[in-house]
Enzyme design. Sequence first.
Site, PDB file in Angstrom:
ATOM      1  N   TYR A  51      18.291  28.825   7.075  1.00 40.47           N
ATOM      2  CA  TYR A  51      17.221  29.696   7.534  1.00 40.47           C
ATOM      3  C   TYR A  51      17.458  29.719   9.151  1.00 40.47           C
ATOM      4  O   TYR A  51      17.849  28.854   9.751  1.00 40.47           O
ATOM      5  CB  TYR A  51      15.825  28.930   7.205  1.00 40.47           C
ATOM      6  CG  TYR A  51      15.405  29.058   5.822  1.00 40.47           C
ATOM      7  CD1 TYR A  51      15.230  30.351   5.188  1.00 40.47           C
ATOM      8  CD2 TYR A  51      15.322  27.973   4.986  1.00 40.47           C
ATOM      9  CE1 TYR A  51      14.842  30.260   3.823  1.00 40.47           C
ATOM     10  CE2 TYR A  51      14.775  28.018   3.713  1.00 40.47           C
ATOM     11  CZ  TYR A  51      14.496  29.272   3.049  1.00 40.47           C
ATOM     12  OH  TYR A  51      13.879  29.179   1.883  1.00 40.47           O
ATOM     13  N   MET A  91      13.952  22.891   1.551  1.00 34.39           N
ATOM     14  CA  MET A  91      12.957  22.309   0.937  1.00 34.39           C
ATOM     15  C   MET A  91      13.840  21.354  -0.353  1.00 34.39           C
ATOM     16  O   MET A  91      13.471  20.297  -0.399  1.00 34.39           O
ATOM     17  CB  MET A  91      12.077  23.002  -0.008  1.00 34.39           C
ATOM     18  CG  MET A  91      11.117  22.347  -0.518  1.00 34.39           C
ATOM     19  SD  MET A  91      10.016  23.494  -1.544  1.00 34.39           S
ATOM     20  CE  MET A  91       8.870  24.149  -0.160  1.00 34.39           C
ATOM     21  N   LYS A  99       1.038  -1.327  -0.020  1.00 39.62           N
ATOM     22  CA  LYS A  99      -0.089  -0.014  -0.068  1.00 39.62           C
ATOM     23  C   LYS A  99       1.004   1.272  -0.078  1.00 39.62           C
ATOM     24  O   LYS A  99       2.024   1.090   0.639  1.00 39.62           O
ATOM     25  CB  LYS A  99      -0.928   0.089   1.266  1.00 39.62           C
ATOM     26  CG  LYS A  99      -0.241   0.137   2.467  1.00 39.62           C
ATOM     27  CD  LYS A  99      -1.242   0.060   3.637  1.00 39.62           C
ATOM     28  CE  LYS A  99      -0.537   0.083   5.134  1.00 39.62           C
ATOM     29  NZ  LYS A  99      -1.362   0.105   6.187  1.00 39.62           N
ATOM     30  N   ARG A 149      -9.690   0.535  14.479  1.00 42.34           N
ATOM     31  CA  ARG A 149      -9.615   1.183  13.350  1.00 42.34           C
ATOM     32  C   ARG A 149     -10.891   0.726  12.236  1.00 42.34           C
ATOM     33  O   ARG A 149     -11.864   1.487  12.175  1.00 42.34           O
ATOM     34  CB  ARG A 149      -8.301   0.916  12.925  1.00 42.34           C
ATOM     35  CG  ARG A 149      -7.906   1.876  11.591  1.00 42.34           C
ATOM     36  CD  ARG A 149      -6.365   1.835  11.302  1.00 42.34           C
ATOM     37  NE  ARG A 149      -6.082   0.292  10.916  1.00 42.34           N
ATOM     38  CZ  ARG A 149      -4.876   0.191  10.258  1.00 42.34           C
ATOM     39  NH1 ARG A 149      -3.867   1.167  10.533  1.00 42.34           N
ATOM     40  NH2 ARG A 149      -4.498  -1.018  10.031  1.00 42.34           N
TER      41      ARG A 149
END
Length: 392
Positions: free
Chosen positions: A271, A319, A48, A142
Amino acid sequence: MSIMNNRMPFAASFTTPCIELSLDNLLHNLEQIRSRLPSTVQCMPVIKDSAYGCGSAPIAAFLEQNGIKHFAVARCTEARFLRDKGILSPILVLGECTLDEIVWGIKNDIRFSLNDIGSLPKFIDAQSPVYLHCNIDTGMGRLGVLPSEINEVIRIVQSHPSLIIEGLYTHFASADVPHTDTVAFQRRLFENACTLFEQAGIRPEYIHTANSAGILRFPEKRSTLVRPGIILYGCNPDPTQKFDISLKPVVTLKGHVVKLKKVPAGIAISYGGNYVTGQETTIATISVGYAHGVPRLLSNRGEILLQGKRYTIAGNVTMDYCMVDCGSTTSIREGDEAVVMGSQGKEFISPDEIAAQCGTIGYEILCGLSTSVDRYVIGNNKVIHHIKPYVI
């Protein structure tokens, strides 16, 4: 070990990252799993969510070539994708489906999970024989039919011959927890459920309970299938624990050095400026960042392999890039391969190591690999397939 290097013509670009998928390591992991199972128990790999971020089509095709006859996915769209890619084996959809998906699935040898008694009308409305694996919720909370609902499921199934209970299964919630007694509790509830079906004359061909942790810690007794997931891709169910299995990583994530620059002491990097050079040094900018699968939590502590050595990430992961401090003197050059996850020389950084640094699990690290990254499928030390990025 990674086999791509600066001179190989198939590398997309030094400015773009890439992922390698090792089929040899995938087969090693599969054989490790098989060696633990009785001859009567088969593997139903869980592929999956793009095979946990690795790439479901090449993974499924290779496994099918190596004797796998069952697969499990989360959604019907994943099953449709695999059929379009030529996968022929039966596929079990673990999640919910629409009526249109059920009708398509019946025509394409898809099996469906019965997760809720309220879903039965959809399967009946398909007006064709449909193969169901009834999921018994024994403690996961679930999806799944509650034990108190089983008699009603049996009544409805017996009233509609088109509903074929091919399988019964449950999912262990805490099989990775040391010395847990939850598995024994869940097994008792599941055994009671199986007995109710048998007493009603319903004897499914397939029984399956064990996920990766279940396979490693709770030997199979009654089951005919197991559902290996994370261990198939080379990670432990919990990166902080030892598990008695020899796994090899399926995934390598890498970029290249795209810029080198000498900077004096006292210069802030990336950053936020939370990394400041302590001396004149060389900063290398690497063409891989959190958009590709490098967790931002590795800022200032994760490591990258350059020329077979570990270098700590300097400053915040960005990023598309991250930086490392190479020291005042270095032999590193622009274009050098940089490995974030995988091996280089004698060094190795596993998804589990990254997960432990980030306080998470290998599942999340692998699922964080971006589809916008070129994937190269490696077998017998050769690139046998290039999966181009999916970009929207």
